[in-house]
Design a protein around this motif. Structure first.
Motif, PDB file in Angstrom:
ATOM      1  N   UNK A   1      33.752  45.029 -93.175  1.00  0.00           N
ATOM      2  CA  UNK A   1      35.040  45.719 -93.236  1.00  0.00           C
ATOM      3  C   UNK A   1      35.889  45.424 -92.008  1.00  0.00           C
ATOM      4  N   UNK A   2      35.270  45.387 -90.830  1.00  0.00           N
ATOM      5  CA  UNK A   2      36.040  45.094 -89.620  1.00  0.00           C
ATOM      6  C   UNK A   2      36.610  43.673 -89.670  1.00  0.00           C
ATOM      7  N   UNK A   3      35.961  42.779 -90.411  1.00  0.00           N
ATOM      8  CA  UNK A   3      36.494  41.424 -90.574  1.00  0.00           C
ATOM      9  C   UNK A   3      37.765  41.432 -91.417  1.00  0.00           C
ATOM     10  N   UNK A   4      37.831  42.340 -92.400  1.00  0.00           N
ATOM     11  CA  UNK A   4      39.041  42.465 -93.204  1.00  0.00           C
ATOM     12  C   UNK A   4      40.208  42.933 -92.339  1.00  0.00           C
ATOM     13  N   UNK A   5      39.940  43.867 -91.441  1.00  0.00           N
ATOM     14  CA  UNK A   5      40.984  44.350 -90.538  1.00  0.00           C
ATOM     15  C   UNK A   5      41.492  43.202 -89.666  1.00  0.00           C
ATOM     16  N   UNK A   6      40.561  42.396 -89.148  1.00  0.00           N
ATOM     17  CA  UNK A   6      40.959  41.244 -88.330  1.00  0.00           C
ATOM     18  C   UNK A   6      41.728  40.227 -89.159  1.00  0.00           C
ATOM     19  N   UNK A   7      41.333  40.062 -90.411  1.00  0.00           N
ATOM     20  CA  UNK A   7      41.985  39.070 -91.273  1.00  0.00           C
ATOM     21  C   UNK A   7      43.422  39.452 -91.596  1.00  0.00           C
ATOM     22  N   UNK A   8      43.689  40.737 -91.780  1.00  0.00           N
ATOM     23  CA  UNK A   8      45.035  41.173 -92.152  1.00  0.00           C
ATOM     24  C   UNK A   8      46.050  40.758 -91.090  1.00  0.00           C
ATOM     25  N   UNK A   9      45.708  40.929 -89.837  1.00  0.00           N
ATOM     26  CA  UNK A   9      46.626  40.526 -88.765  1.00  0.00           C
ATOM     27  C   UNK A   9      46.858  39.022 -88.772  1.00  0.00           C
ATOM     28  N   UNK A  10      45.799  38.257 -89.033  1.00  0.00           N
ATOM     29  CA  UNK A  10      45.943  36.796 -89.053  1.00  0.00           C
ATOM     30  C   UNK A  10      46.740  36.328 -90.267  1.00  0.00           C
ATOM     31  N   UNK A  11      46.534  36.991 -91.413  1.00  0.00           N
ATOM     32  CA  UNK A  11      47.275  36.607 -92.611  1.00  0.00           C
ATOM     33  C   UNK A  11      48.765  36.866 -92.451  1.00  0.00           C
ATOM     34  N   UNK A  12      49.110  37.924 -91.737  1.00  0.00           N
ATOM     35  CA  UNK A  12      50.520  38.213 -91.500  1.00  0.00           C
ATOM     36  C   UNK A  12      51.180  37.102 -90.672  1.00  0.00           C
TER      37      UNK A  12
END
Length: 773
Positions: A602-613
């Motif tokens: 789940x913490x990887x999803x949080x990190x991914x959201x910032x990168x996807x933006x």
């Protein structure tokens, strides 16, 4: 509210639901039917007829490199039109499959309830009496002379020629019976309500003279109950349904006592081994592949997995005496993972094969940190050879040609520069030499290998590339291109081609792979909210790799969580697998071990959201929602409670919010044997005080997989914390709430209203396909 979503947008969204797109890809799913032993086959192909779709049946002879109609469609249509007094078009013949008979000089098929035979020299069609069909709840013998079935807790043998029935057992009793499946299979109540009668848990010997089955002891297993408030017969009062379902830490689990029936001697031989713990499936379920007969029918071997999944034994049984010995044992400090076959289930098949010619055993292991194949001596259990090795993964063992010394299997992560989850076909010698890539194209490869191992059919695609089907020799050389999928009807509906992405995990080092379905009618000057379609279970990879439209398995299943529908409503949808999921290294998967509160990265999803933006500037990282069912329901609730400043809206469907009250074989496998402190960390109810955004909890009241009580425990905790939330209980729904039309519409409404800040059309009605459960 800032704007409104139109009725027409909801219509377009509905048109892209899985059951409405099944037929919108032509020739996307080729299902070959092998004929004889020479590698010939036929398949059904789609043909465009104006605005409609028709079909043709094609016969392929690999040796001749020929591809031609399986029969004269015009002549057959004329013959059937005359026989049935109804006009048939050559590309709309009234059957979906057929079989060759009389040395391929005739075909048999069924029209409605009538069976027909057509001789291909004259095209004379006449009715025929088919061989008596074997009921789906019976298990036929390999030679076609016998079948077995379960009745009143006992196992029976039926002669298919005379219909004579012979009891194999007489002492079966409730919850201590023969050939039955565990009620912890997560569908026991569903099966009862819809009269789903299962074939027996048994395996026939190759020579059809013996049967391996078990007596299943569930007498002391915990009893669970569901209250059906609205019975299918609405004149009835509420009904209680009970079933046996062991929870984490329970003393008693379902136990299988193996027995062998020798039909020639008329004897039952108990297997001399302690009972085997069963999880959600009988160990004799064919797709599970944890028990086998040797080719000569003299030996049975089966897997005995420890309760904590940290050790496994392979036992070999002499079928004449029942004497058993341990051939090999493997141990691990973290959970053992063998689920490489059935990726959508909690328990998949194992890559194990007995090689009679060399008295050897092919075994799968992650002992060196990666999933690979090993060859062991079948007598001593000593290691002969590691067959495959390297920083990549063996996925599915397809076949062994022992005569010619080849192993055929799929693997992933070996080809540089490609998504490491994409499966390719390989072959390797039994001594580990001549490892060869047989499918060079980038893509997820679905393989059908001919019975003689000389040819294979390969359908390959990527999430952003439609399927193509080719025929190859067993050395990988191309013979024929069979079909290229036509996705024009899908694109006409507004289908958005997903975008593949790569980001770093929360550790800043590990590469993660996912897909993004962009919003329809994208204006790059605008910002769009993100929906994270999430699954929090460590047992499967969630992100689809093949082209996905809802019909890739000839069934209306949506592996993207209605992402295409959400795109029509103005959302971007991301799907990604974080650390703690399978099919990478063992270290990558072990991130979940004893840490289910991490919800499969789940913490990887949080990190991914910032990168996807950053990768996609049209995404708005300040408007993020999350949704999922089952382990995804757990993860969605966990996300909004753990990261309330990231996730603003969550819809948690049928979530197992506290593994202490879920299936023993799931929680104990990934979290470990029960320990109060260890299990307290994963309990979602301990985090309810953190809720800031909008949370919708959903469950079906007849969920015999994740009990509704797990949702109600969340309800209780949220009320105790004086938190605002929403709740939906769906009558007569089992675990598959994602197929409920009303829930789908309310899910749209919830995100439109609370994340998009728009007003949805009032009470839009989705046409319900009425899938049971």
């Amino acid at each position: 509210m800032t704007t409104a979503i139109t009725y027409e947008q909801y219509q377009r969204a509905e048109s892209l639901l899985a059951w409405n797109t099944v037929k919108d890809v032509l020739n996307g799913n080729i299902s070959p039917q092998w004929v004889g032993n020479e590698g010939c086959f036929w398949y059904r192909r789609d043909v465009r007829l104006g605005n409609e779709c028709g079909k043709q049946f094609i016969f392929v002879n690999p040796s001749k490199k020929s591809k031609e109609p399986a029969f004269d469609h015009v002549k057959l249509a004329n013959a059937l039109s005359n026989a049935l007094k109804h006009e048939y078009h050559p590309n709309h013949l009234p059957f979906e499959s057929f079989s060759y008979v009389d040395n391929q000089q005739a075909i048999q098929f069924q029209v409605d309830e009538t069976h027909w035979i057509c001789h291909l020299d004259t095209y004379e069609c006449r009715k025929t009496n088919p061989s008596k069909e074997i009921p789906p709840y019976e298990l036929p013998s390999p030679d076609g002379k016998w079948s077995i079935f379960v009745e009143e807790h006992n196992l029976f043998l039926r002669c298919l020629q005379t219909d004579k029935v012979i009891p194999l057992t007489l002492d079966g009793k409730p919850y201590y019976d023969y050939g039955t499946h565990p009620e912890a299979r997560t569908s026991a109540v569903f099966d009862r309500l819809y009269n789903e009668k299962l074939p027996p848990a048994a395996l026939w010997s190759p020579d059809s003279k013996k049967i391996l089955s078990h007596r299943l002891d569930q007498r002391k297993v915990r009893q669970m109950h569901l209250l059906q408030s609205v019975p299918l017969d609405e004149t009835q009062a509420p009904i209680i349904h009970s079933y046996r379902f062991p929870l984490v830490g329970d003393k008693h689990l379902p136990l299988a006592e193996f027995v062998i029936f020798d039909l020639e001697k008329g004897t039952m031989i108990p297997v001399q081994a302690k009972p085997v713990i069963t999880g959600i499936m009988s160990p004799l379920t064919p797709s599970l592949q944890t028990a086998y007969w040797s080719d000569d029918s003299h030996l049975v071997y089966f897997i005995d997995m420890a309760r904590d999944y940290r050790s496994v034994r392979l036992l070999v049984v002499d079928t004449a005496t029942g004497k058993t010995r341990t051939l090999l044992e493997e141990k691990s400090k973290s959970f053992l993972f063998t689920d490489l076959y059935n990726l959508a289930s909690l328990a998949g098949g194992m890559n194990i094969r007995w090689l009679c010619k060399s008295n050897s055993l092919l075994w799968h292991s992650e002992r060196d940190g990666w999933s690979h194949l090993y060859l062991f001596d079948g007598q001593t259990g000593k290691l002969k050879k590691q067959i495959t090795s390297g920083s990549w993964v063996v996925r599915r063992l397809l076949a062994i040609d022992e005569e010619k010394g080849w192993i055929y299997f799929t693997g992933s992560g070996r080809e540089a520069g490609r998504d490491p989850y994409l499966q390719h076909l390989y072959r390797v010698r039994l001594d580990g030499t001549e490892l060869t890539l047989l499918t060079p194209e980038e893509g997820e490869h679905e393989i059908s290998l001919s019975p003689n191992h000389q040819f294979f059919i390969d359908t390959f695609s990527c999430i952003d590339k439609p399927p193509k089907t080719v025929l190859r020799r067993n050395d990988g050389s191309l013979i024929l291109e069979l079909e290229q999928a036509d996705i024009a009807p899908l694109l006409d509906k507004g289908y958005q081609i997903p975008k593949r992405f790569t980001v770093k995990a929360a550790d800043g080092i590990t590469d993660l792979y996912g897909i993004l379905v962009p919003p329809a009618q994208l204006n790059r000057e605008n910002k769009y909210p993100i929906l994270d379609y999430f699954y929090g279970g460590p047992q499967l990879a969630h992100t689809p790799k093949q082209f996905t439209w809802g019909g890739e398995y000839n069934a209306p299943v949506d592996f993207t969580g209605c992402a295409q529908a959400f795109a029509q409503l103005g959302f971007a949808v991301m799907i990604m697998d974080g650390r703690g999921t399978p099919f990478r290294s063992k270290a990558f998967h072990d991130y979940s071990d004893g840490r289910l509160e991490k919800a499969a990265g789940l913490e990887d999803h949080v990190a991914a959201i910032a990168q996807l933006a950053q990768q996609f500037p049209f995404l708005d990282p300040n408007r993020v929602g999350i949704y999922g069912e089952s382990g995804g329901g757990y993860g969605a609730a966990r996300a909004i409670l753990t990261y309330p400043d990231v996730y603003k809206v969550a819809i948690a469907g049928c979530g197992n919010h506290d593994q202490r009250y879920y299936l023993a074989s799931w929680g104990e496998r990934f979290q470990g044997l029960f320990d109060p402190e260890l299990y307290q960390k994963q309990d979602n109810t301990t985090l309810v005080a953190n809720l800031k955004g909008k949370l919708l909890l959903v469950t079906g009241d007849m969920d015999d997989n994740v009990h509704p009580a797990l949702t109600m425990r969340m309800v209780h905790a949220l009320m105790e914390a004086n938190k605002d939330f929403d709740l939906m209980i769906i009558p007569n729904r089992h675990h598959g709430i994602g197929a409920d039309a009303y829930f789908i519409r309310r899910r749209w409404d919830y995100f439109v209203e609370h994340l998009l800040g728009a007003k949805p059309p009032k009470e839009y009605l989705i046409q319900d396909p009425k899938f049971p459960g």
